[in-house]
Structure formats: C-alpha cells, structure tokens
Enzyme design. Structure first.
Site, PDB file in Angstrom:
ATOM      1  N   ASP A  72      24.241   1.164 -16.132  1.00 31.45           N
ATOM      2  CA  ASP A  72      24.644  -0.203 -15.745  1.00 31.45           C
ATOM      3  C   ASP A  72      26.150  -0.315 -15.960  1.00 31.45           C
ATOM      4  O   ASP A  72      26.654  -0.045 -17.050  1.00 31.45           O
ATOM      5  CB  ASP A  72      23.890  -1.220 -16.601  1.00 31.45           C
ATOM      6  CG  ASP A  72      24.018  -2.618 -16.020  1.00 31.45           C
ATOM      7  OD1 ASP A  72      22.956  -3.216 -15.740  1.00 31.45           O
ATOM      8  OD2 ASP A  72      25.168  -3.086 -15.821  1.00 31.45           O
ATOM      9  N   LEU A  73      26.878  -0.693 -14.888  1.00 30.34           N
ATOM     10  CA  LEU A  73      28.332  -0.731 -14.992  1.00 30.34           C
ATOM     11  C   LEU A  73      28.756  -1.964 -15.802  1.00 30.34           C
ATOM     12  O   LEU A  73      28.149  -3.022 -15.698  1.00 30.34           O
ATOM     13  CB  LEU A  73      28.965  -0.807 -13.611  1.00 30.34           C
ATOM     14  CG  LEU A  73      28.718   0.396 -12.691  1.00 30.34           C
ATOM     15  CD1 LEU A  73      29.383   0.168 -11.345  1.00 30.34           C
ATOM     16  CD2 LEU A  73      29.244   1.681 -13.327  1.00 30.34           C
ATOM     17  N   ASP A 125      24.753  -3.151  -9.664  1.00 30.49           N
ATOM     18  CA  ASP A 125      25.694  -2.200 -10.257  1.00 30.49           C
ATOM     19  C   ASP A 125      24.954  -1.241 -11.166  1.00 30.49           C
ATOM     20  O   ASP A 125      25.462  -0.785 -12.163  1.00 30.49           O
ATOM     21  CB  ASP A 125      26.789  -2.951 -11.025  1.00 30.49           C
ATOM     22  CG  ASP A 125      26.221  -3.848 -12.116  1.00 30.49           C
ATOM     23  OD1 ASP A 125      24.974  -4.021 -12.125  1.00 30.49           O
ATOM     24  OD2 ASP A 125      26.992  -4.371 -12.934  1.00 30.49           O
TER      25      ASP A 125
END
Lengths: 796, 168
Positions: free
Chosen positions: A406-407, A449
C-alpha cells in the site's frame, strides 16, 4: 478414295456428282459406241466384202467355166472402186490363179497361195476373204479378196472422235449450266456452315444464318435460327446464373478451397486468393499447408484425415494462416469431404477470417485479468493465481510469499497534481516493481494504490529481504511532475502460503492485515504476518467488520448519536448537531465508528451505511415533532462513495418526502478528500440538494493539504476545520495560523466555519477571538444518544 | 530335181492326149456348161438329149456327159447322121466336117445349135466355139437364140467373144 471425298465441301461433292455421272455416262456410252460401231463396221465390211466376193465370184462362174480370164479380170475390176481392197484374186478349181487384180495399194504384190491365206480377225486392219465360186452345186474355184482397212478405220476413228468431242462438249455445257443450279444448294449450305462455324468459334449466339431460298434449306435455316434464339436465351440465362453463383463464390467474404486430401489446392475463390496472395493468381497447384501456420499444421492434417475417415461429417477447426505478405490471420475452418464429377474425393474447406474476433476475445481475456492502467494483473486474476498457488502448495509443498503493498503519500500526488499525475506515478511504480521481482513472481494492482506480489518458492525471510529492497527502491524513487518532485513510501505486508494455509481470501486478509500493521507502525515499512500477532488483531477485526456491518444493517445493531455544534458568538440559534453512528455489539457495548467505518469504506458498504443513517435519522426526527421544531440544523455524514452513487440523490429526495423533513434543517457533511476525488460528481450532488434547500459542510478541511482553489468550486455552506489543527492551536503557531487563514478564507467565500476537536475553554476563547463561527468537541459535549441531546450554551 | 520331175509329167501327158483331143475335151465340157446358162422353152421327154450331127469328133471324150443331168433330166447322147432326126434334140453339136448337113434355117424351136467353124454363126448357128490364138472362144448369135425361144444367161454373154446376129 471415298474418305478423301468425304472431306470435300458440299459444293465440291455436288460438282463431283455432276462431273462423275456425266463423265461416266460419256465414257460408258463412248465405250459401247466404240465397240458396237467398230463391230458393226467390221461386220459390215465383212458382209460387204463377202457380198462383193460372192457377186464377183458369181459373175466369174461363167468365166471360169469357159476359161475366160479376161472377163474374170474385168469382174475383179469392180474392186478398184473400193480403195481398201488391196488384192482380188480368182483361183480355178485346181487352186491356180485364174485372174487377179493387184496394184491397188501395192502394185507389185501377187496373189498368195490359197493355203497360206488366214482367216480374218476382229479389229484386224487387214481382212482376207476366200469364197468358193459355186455354180449349180459345182465348185468352180475360189475368189480371194484382201483388204486393208487402215484408212477406213481412220475415217471411223475421226468420225467417233468428232462424236466424242460433241459429247464432251455437251457434258461440259451441262456442267457449266448446272453450276448456278448447284449454287442454289451449295450457297445456303455454305452460309449456314459459316454461321455455325462462327457461332462455334466465337461463342456469339446473337449471330443468325442468312436465308437465301424458300426451299427445304430455307426451312432448315429458319429452324436453325429459332433454335439458336432458344440457345441464346438459355445461354444468357446460364451466364447470368453462372455470374450470380460466381459472385456468391468469388466475393463471398470467406475463403473457399477445393483441395485434395494431400493438401494440393484444386481451386480457391477470389477472396481466398486475395487473402493469401497479392497476385490474382488462383493458387492452383499450391498446397494449402503452405499457408497454414507451422504450429497448426498437425491440426489441419489430422482434420483432413478425419474428413476422409468420416465421410458425411462436417469438421470444424480454428487455425492460423500465413498470408503471402507475412500477415498471420486466424480462421475458423469448416471442412467436409466431397466427391467431384470424376468420383475423386476432395475436401471442401471454407475458412472464415476471425482474426478480429479472436483478437477481441484475446483482448477481452487480457483485459479481464489485467489492469488497464499499469498492464499488471488485476485483483481477480491475482485471486485466481493465489488459489492456484494454494493448490500447488498443498500438492507439491511449494511455499509462496504473498505481499500486500500500500503506497504512502500517494494521495498527495493525486490531490495536488491531479489524477493524470497519480496515474503516471502508478504506471512508473508498476515498472519499477517489475524490475525488482523475479521472473516467476506475479505482480498485480489490487486497488487504487495497492499492489500485490506472489513470490513462488519463497520463504518468509527471503520474502522480507525482497520486500525491503522493493521498499527502498520505492523510497529512492523520485516522481517529477510539472516542476515538482514527489517521493512516496510503501507499507508492505507479507503472508506465507504453505500446505497448511486456508483459502485465498484468508491469505489475502493476512497479507492485508500485515500491511495495515506496517502502516500503523508508522508507514514505509515491511511487516510479516504471524498468527496471534497483536498488532494484527485490530486489523483482522476490521476485516471481520465487513460481515458484522452487513449483519448489523439487517438486525438493526447500529444506533445514532449526536454531538452538538455550538455557535461561538452569542446568538439565538436552536439545536445544531452532527449525527454519528455507533455499533452495539452482542454484549451491549457501544463500538465507535473508528472501528468499522474504515472497513465499511474499504469494502464498499459505506453507501449502504449512509442510507441506513439517513433513513433512521429522518424517521427518528419525523417521530419527534417537538424535537424537530427546536432543531436548527442536523448534520449527516456522507461517504465519498455516496457522492458517486447515482441512486443516492433519488433516495435522499424520496426519504425527505416520505418523512416530511424540512430540507433546510438538514446539512450533509462531506470530506474534502471525497469531494476532490470526484469534483464534478460532488458539485452536481451538492447543487441538486442545495436547490432543494439542504445545507452542506466540508469536513476535515485542511487535512488533505489540498489547495484553497478547490474551495471556490465547492458551493458548501460550512467549513469544518480539521481538528488536528484545532487541538494544538494554543501551542502551535503554525496550526493557529492555519486555522486563522482557513477561517478568513472561509469568511471571504461567505462560508461559516466550524472548529472541531474543541477540547477546552481556552481553545474556545481563542476561536472566539479568531472569529470562528462554531465549535464542536469533547470540551463542549461528547456524542450523546439522540434522545439525550439538549441545547447547550457552554463557556458563556 | 523337182523341175525335172515336173517336165517329165508334162511330157507324158502330151504324149497320151494330143492337142486336138485336148480341144474337144474342153468343148465337151463347154457343151455341158452351156446347159447351165441357157433356158429351154420346154423340156419334155425322158431325157435331155445332146445330139452330135455327123461325124463325132469327141469320141469317148464326151461320154461322161451322159452321167450328168440337166434340170432333173438325165443327159442322153445321141449321134445323128441326118439333121432330120434332130427334132428330139435339145442341144445339137455340129462338127466342122458335118456342117454341110446342117440347114441354116428351118429347124424347129428349142434346139440349141453349137458349131465349131468360123462361119457357123453366119450360117444361122447359135453358139460357135472357135479356136482363136490357141484358145477356144465362144460366139453367140443372139438373134437366132431369141428366134428359137432360147434364153441365154447374161453371164454366158459376158464370156462370149462375140455376140450378134447372123448379119453382123
């Protein structure tokens, strides 16, 4: 002979008939005339000579009797008149010459001995007559006459020649006269023949034979012309039919082949020839196998064998064919064995170009399992791969590592530079990730993301190392966009897949939970999932919330609370509060929304929850008219998902009218991030409800670090200043400045401001000083059950 | 050799039959031949009588005539001494030596008279057999023949040396 005549033309044959018949008649007549005339001539001559001899002999009887040689000689003189008589002799009974007449032709000749005289012969030019001279039954002697008929014969021949000449002349005349008559027959036949030959060679059935006479040949010509008219019509019909079928055959947008079972092309339609070859050459003599893709050769050969074995069956196959220009096309072939006119077995192969369909199918198949933006695998395909990995782990004891990425700070790029930038960043990160995984590893984009990596044959420590590398790579990655540079971080959760792992959802949940834990621990780090991991308990709880929320909605386990919003400046405003939702668990404990709202948002049940809140709130208000009367404004939270939900507006309007709630008493709260995520949707949503009389407030303003510019485009009535700034307002000058500027900007834009997280009177007073319109927070009032809500006036 | 033989045969013949006899042999033949060219007005009796008046110059040379026939009648040879007996004759030969017995006229019709002297015709005879240049030639007195109703064939006239009347 007759064969050479057979080849002659009719005119020549007719001429030959006339010529041969007249010539034969002429010849036959001539021959018989010659024979008869000559025979008759000879007989006449003989008779004449005999008569003369008899007469002379008779007259000389007395001369013989009386030995009168003179008289006898005188008697012979009569022969002088006959120029053909050469000798005339009279012999006495003793054979002695009694009298002679010589010297007519050859003066010196003398009468021969009687014994040497020969009998006359037919056609002999010399006739000799010997006759006894008898008188009164007594033989007195002989008379001998020798004649030379040469001259007589010549005269005869000349005469006959003249006759022949006349006959020949008349034959010739007949022939010449008959020629125009022959033409009457030969010319129409010749004309007819010419026409027939021309029609035959040129195939021009519009030609007609010329009628010359009204005889049988004329009728024949008429009949022929009628027949040719019929043939012409039938031919035209046939040509038209042929052309129709040819168009059907040649322009049919499929390739139609007639091939031998060994693949040699016997014929192919124009379309097929054009597909496979740039020339108009019909590919005759080529092998169909020359055009089949090498990988499909075995398939088509098998198919042909089956065609020969199963005679009446239609066989279908899909193969690739290589065109002359190198293009490869996909075709759906239908093959069947047919028997041609020579009883040979051929295969009729119809190929339909399905390259586009095939490509589309492939594209759809690709799209079905790939992410459109990054080209990586999508979530469903990744799920499938996890299932396969699980099976593989169970069957072959291969270990896999499932990573959930997960960014961090991705939202910043998206919010400040727009979606284009966010998309670009995701693409570049996709490429970056690809470079840092092994070939066997699978990389997928799971959501906005979020990325997933499935590492094959990888133990957790190795996976951790690999993920650390990935994390470092992402951390070191600089994303440049329009003169600005961003760095992002990544939180990675790793879960192992082995022979004892559960199902795919569980595995993914584990990785997700580890990722959440990494985030909780301060982001930009790697966390490995371990069973009984305390850090993960909460996260796992969130996952479990999904089912709890759904159950709760059905079984009414949610309840509504309210937190008063108090005007800072003194006024006479009525009750103003924000509606909050709570979950009541099985033990009767009230669970705050922080536990389940992220799960609701993450798992797409936030909109359903919103509807429940609106419906329940309106119902509650409708049932309490007194409360409603005292109510100034009631705020209801809307998630970002609801703003994009097409049916939400209808639902709200319907609920308003159902419970007859005055729209001016309801204010919808939307978060800044949700609004910006879909600005146009949010605008439309706000405008529609505002037109009906509702109010809007922008929640958590400032936390998204978005530009004030957005504010201009959002026609909200209230700005709720993010509590994170408000709570430290007393100590932090930056926060103070922020609150101050937000408040000012808000006021300039003619919006009321609400400060959250107002925890004490000092803050309240400072806000009052700053000119903020409303305050909300624990310092004023905790969230209360709706029934306990009262109008409050603190710190005054 | 052949010539020698031929000469011998000729010599033998001329020794047996002299020239005079040869002439009468021809004349004998001639007499019979005349019957073939002359038509008699009527032939009666049992025979065709050939008479020789006076001395017979023929002898045996004419005897063969009796073996022949004329118009179906057998030929009979009669030797007459007197002309008076000549009535029954159809042909009468008068030798030169017997011409004195022959009357120049007055004899009956139907008798052909044949003589041998040069003057026989002048004397009223009908046929004369004269020897001219060694050949016996016939002279015919047509007037006499016509007078005595005898028809002479033209063929005979052709071979005749002379034809005419008594006065010619």
């Amino acid at each position: 002979m007759i064969d050479s005549i057979r080849g002659l033309s009719i005119k020549q044959k007719l001429q030959l008939i006339v010529f041969v018949s007249s010539f034969s008649a002429l010849m036959l007549a001539s021959f018989f005339i010659l024979v008869i005339d000559l025979t008759e001539f000879q007989q006449r001559m003989e008779t004449d000579l005999n008569t003369l001899a008899s007469m002379a002999g008779n007259r000389s009887a007395a001369a013989l009797m009386f030995d009168d040689k003179r008289t006898a000689k005188e008697n012979l003189l009569v022969f002088k008149q006959f120029d053909y008589v050469r000798q005339a002799c009279i012999y006495d009974k003793f054979g002695q010459v009694f009298a002679q007449l010589t010297g007519v032709g050859s003066p010196n000749s003398t009468c021969p001995e009687l014994s040497s005289v020969s009998e006359w012969e037919l056609f002999n030019k010399h006739i000799s007559i010997v006759k006894d001279i008898v008188f009164d039954r007594d033989v007195l002697g002989q008379i001998y006459i020798n004649s030379d008929l040469t001259e007589a014969y010549w005269r005869k021949y000349r005469y006959l020649g003249l006759i022949y000449l006349v006959l020949f002349g008349s034959s010739l005349l007949t022939f010449i006269l008959s020629t125009p008559l022959l033409k009457l027959i030969a010319l129409p036949v010749k004309e007819l023949y010419k026409t027939v030959q021309k029609i035959s060679t040129e195939g021009d059935y519009s030609l007609r034979a010329r009628k010359i006479n009204n005889d049988e040949l004329g009728v024949l010509v008429d009949s022929f012309n009628t027949m040719i008219s019929t043939v012409e019509k039938q031919h035209q019909a046939l040509v038209a039919a042929k052309n129709r079928y040819l168009i059907l055959y040649d322009d049919n947008p499929t390739m139609v082949f007639n091939v031998e079972p060994n693949g040699v092309i016997i014929s192919v339609n124009k379309f097929g020839a054009r597909q496979l070859s740039q020339s108009t050459n019909r590919l005759h003599g080529y092998s169909i196998f020359d055009f089949v893709h090498a990988d499909d050769l075995r398939l088509i050969k098998q198919q042909f064998e089956q065609c020969v074995e199963q005679v009446n069956k239609v066989h279908k196959l899909e193969i690739r064919m290589t065109c002359r220009d190198g293009r490869v096309i996909w075709v759906r072939g239908t093959a069947r064995l047919i028997t041609n006119e020579n009883r040979n077995m051929n295969i009729l192969l119809v190929c339909e170009d399905m390259t586009e369909t095939r490509n589309l199918t492939e594209k759809i198949a690709y799209q079905a399992c790939h992410d459109a933006l990054t080209g990586l695998l999508n979530r469903s395909e990744f799920d499938r791969q996890i299932k396969l990995a699980l099976e593989s782990a169970r069957n072959s004891r291969t270990e896999y590592a499932l990573c959930y990425l997960d960014l961090d700070q991705f939202k910043i790029v998206n919010d400040t530079c727009g979606h284009l930038a966010g998309d670009e960043l995701l693409k570049q990160l996709g490429l970056l990730l690809k470079r840092h995984i092994r070939q066997d590893d699978l990389l997928a984009r799971l959501g906005g993301d979020e990325f997933g990596i499935l590492m094959k044959g990888c133990l957790l420590p190795q996976a951790y190392k690999a993920c650390e590398k990935i994390r470092n790579a992402i951390q070191d990655f600089n994303f440049a966009w329009e003169d600005r540079t961003f760095t992002v971080g990544v939180s990675i959760g790793i879960a192992g897949i082995n022979s004892i792992s559960g199902n795919s959802i569980e595995s993914l949940k584990e990785a997700d939970a580890a990722c959440y834990a990494a985030k909780e621990k301060g982001r930009n780090r790697v966390h490995v999932f371990r069973p009984n991991d305390e850090e993960l308990a909460l996260r796992q709880g969130e996952m479990q919330w999904v089912t709890k929320i759904q159950e709760g909605l059905v079984h009414n386990k949610f309840c509504l609370f309210g937190q008063p919003i108090v005007p800072i400046a003194e006024n006479n405003e009525g009750l103003h509060f924000e509606t909050l939702v709570r979950y009541r668990n099985q033990k009767g404990h009230i669970i705050p929304p922080g536990a389940f709202l992220p799960a609701a948002e993450r798992y797409n049940i936030a909109a359903t929850l919103d509807r429940w809140v609106i419906a329940s709130m309106f119902e509650w208000l409708a049932k309490r008219p007194g409360f409603l009367e005292d109510l100034s404004l009631c705020s209801v939270n809307l998630s970002g998902v609801s703003l994009s939900d097409e049916s939400m507006l209808d639902f709200i309007s319907e609920t308003f009218s159902r419970w007859e709630i005055p729209t001016r008493k309801i204010c919808f709260e939307i978060t800044e991030t949700a609004a910006i995520a879909s600005l146009s949707n949010a605008n439309r949503f706000i405008k529609t409800l505002k037109d009906q009389g509702c109010f809007f407030s922008l929640d958590d303003f400032g936390s998204g670090l978005s530009s004030f510019a957005y504010l201009k485009n959002l026609p909200v009535d209230f700005l709720k200043i993010d509590g994170l700034f408000v709570k430290d307002i007393l100590d932090d000058q930056v926060d103070l400045a922020m609150v101050k500027s937000i408040n000012e900007v808000g006021h300039v834009m003619d919006k009321k401001t609400i400060a959250e997280f107002v925890e004490n009177e000092q803050i309240f007073n400072l806000l009052k000083e700053l000119g903020v319109d409303y305050a909300q927070g624990y310092g004023l009032s905790k969230p209360l059950p709706l029934s306990e809500l009262r109008l409050i006036r603190p710190f005054f | 050799m052949a010539n020698l033989l031929y000469a011998f045969i000729i010599m033998t013949l001329s020794m047996g039959v002299n020239a005079r006899d040869f002439g009468y042999k021809v004349k004998a033949d001639y007499l019979y031949n005349f019957t073939k060219f002359v038509t008699w007005p009527k032939l009666e009796g049992e025979s065709f009588n050939v008479c020789i008046l006076g001395s017979d110059p023929f002898g045996q040379l004419i005897s063969q005539i009796e073996q022949k026939t004329v118009a179906g009648y057998p030929v009979k040879l009669i030797r007459l001494v007197q002309f008076d007996a000549a009535k029954r004759c159809h042909m009468l030969y008068i030798a030169q030596s017997s011409e004195r017995l022959y009357p120049s006229s007055g004899y009956p019709e139907g008798i052909l008279t044949v003589g041998e002297s040069e003057y026989f015709i002048e004397q009223g005879g009908m046929f004369a057999l004269n020897r001219i240049d060694g050949t016996i030639r016939l002279k015919i007195n047509m007037d006499a023949c016509i007078e005595k109703k005898l028809t002479v064939s033209v063929k005979l006239l052709e071979v005749a040396e002379w034809i005419g009347g008594r006065d010619d």
